[in-house]
Design an enzyme around this catalytic site. Structure first.
Site, PDB file in Angstrom:
ATOM      1  N   PRO A   2      44.143   2.756  38.237  1.00  0.00           N
ATOM      2  CG  PRO A   2      43.653   1.114  36.671  1.00  0.00           C
ATOM      3  CD  PRO A   2      44.208   2.502  36.812  1.00  0.00           C
ATOM      4  CD  GLU A   3      47.469   3.643  42.802  1.00  0.00           C
ATOM      5  OE1 GLU A   3      48.400   2.833  42.926  1.00  0.00           O
ATOM      6  OE2 GLU A   3      47.630   4.821  42.437  1.00  0.00           O
ATOM      7  CG  HIS A  95      37.664   3.679  24.344  1.00  0.00           C
ATOM      8  ND1 HIS A  95      38.598   4.492  23.735  1.00  0.00           N
ATOM      9  CD2 HIS A  95      36.552   4.432  24.481  1.00  0.00           C
ATOM     10  CE1 HIS A  95      38.060   5.684  23.526  1.00  0.00           C
ATOM     11  NE2 HIS A  95      36.821   5.668  23.964  1.00  0.00           N
ATOM     12  NE  ARG A 113      44.841   9.532  30.089  1.00  0.00           N
ATOM     13  CZ  ARG A 113      45.339  10.227  31.102  1.00  0.00           C
ATOM     14  NH1 ARG A 113      44.740  10.180  32.273  1.00  0.00           N
ATOM     15  NH2 ARG A 113      46.415  10.960  30.951  1.00  0.00           N
ATOM     16  NE  ARG A 157      65.111   5.069  48.768  1.00  0.00           N
ATOM     17  CZ  ARG A 157      64.394   4.387  47.884  1.00  0.00           C
ATOM     18  NH1 ARG A 157      63.422   4.974  47.241  1.00  0.00           N
ATOM     19  NH2 ARG A 157      64.644   3.120  47.672  1.00  0.00           N
TER      20      ARG A 157
END
Ligand SMILES: [Zn+2]
Length: 277
Positions: A2-3, A95, A113, A157
């Site tokens: 999920p973003e 779950h 997970r 960077r």
């Protein structure tokens, strides 16, 4: 995974419904990424405030007679949150690792997970929340996030620009799919050293990051009406992706086959013609 757009769509799916509700019972399943930090029975009787989001974290304020604070939630790699109105939700499955039963409905974290987290914190500005949120960059829709901010963050960077975006400490939300798409829209080769990006190109990239995230939010908002599965958002956005997942297919702008490379163990998709160093 999920973003940010999926997390925001998830927030919008239940924030109004749960605000003002009273917690009847909280239940923990198997251990998540970090411990809750208090006994779940201590949440009983708490009143839920306005749910907010910071990066990919959701903050659920809870006021209790004894002490106030809130729950910081993260969906990890595979988590999803669902809100079922009423008190007649199905029993927790294998779950389902966190249930917050309120008088308005059940908020349930399903996470096969178990990289997700539900953590008690006395305030957003207090630990552990402050520590977890401390390294996050600006929100993409924060007016302070612009080309100048991005350019300043990237300077010095030496890593590839794609990896600098993924780090999330300049701006949050540019996860793998969205970083690839934004770099394509801005015409920037993902391998370019971050410090080499000019100020005008940084401006274009900042606009592209906001653009793809706005588009993803819109896609989520239109396809996830019942919000059963937050992962559906990424799926629907992928239908609109210009480079992500399109290895070997013709670039929609110039027809050159899209290339896939691996950067930081994640796939990067780009057009070798349209995207310049
Ligand atoms: Zn192209």
């Amino acid at each position: 995974m999920p973003e940010l757009p999926e997390v925001e769509v998830t927030r919008r799916s239940f924030a109004d419904a749960i605000e003002g509700a009273t917690v009847l019972q909280a239940r923990l399943g198997k251990p998540l990424r970090w411990p809750l930090g208090l006994g779940p029975e201590q949440l009983t009787g708490a009143r839920v405030g306005a749910v907010s989001r910071r990066g990919k974290y959701l903050w659920l304020p809870l006021s209790r007679p004894a002490a106030s604070g809130g729950l910081l939630l993260h969906l990890g790699m595979s988590g999803s949150l669902a809100f079922t109105p009423g008190t007649g939700a199905a029993a927790a499955g294998a779950h389902d690792h966190f249930d917050l039963q309120t008088d308005r409905g059940l908020l349930r974290l399903t996470d096969p997970r178990r990289f997700g987290a539900v953590v008690w914190s006395e305030a957003l500005a207090a630990n552990p929340a402050a520590k977890l949120l401390g390294g996050l960059g600006l929100e993409p829709f924060d007016p302070r996030f612009d080309g100048a901010h991005l350019h300043a963050g990237l300077s010095g960077r030496r890593v590839a620009i794609k990896l600098a975006l993924l780090a999330g400490d300049i701006v949050v939300g540019a996860g793998n799919i969205y970083a690839c798409e934004a770099l394509f829209l801005a015409g920037i080769d993902p391998r370019l050293a971050a410090s080499k990006l000019s100020r005008p190109r940084a401006q274009r990239l900042a606009q592209a990051v906001r653009g793809v995230l706005a588009q993803a939010l819109e896609a989520g908002g239109t396809t996830l009406r019942d919000f059963k599965d937050a992962h559906g958002v990424a799926g629907s956005f992928q239908m609109q992706a210009r480079v992500y997942g399109r290895e070997g297919q013709p670039c929609l702008t110039c027809g050159t086959p899209i290339r896939r490379i691996v950067q930081g163990q994640r796939s990067t998709f780009f057009c070798p013609q349209c995207q310049k160093r």
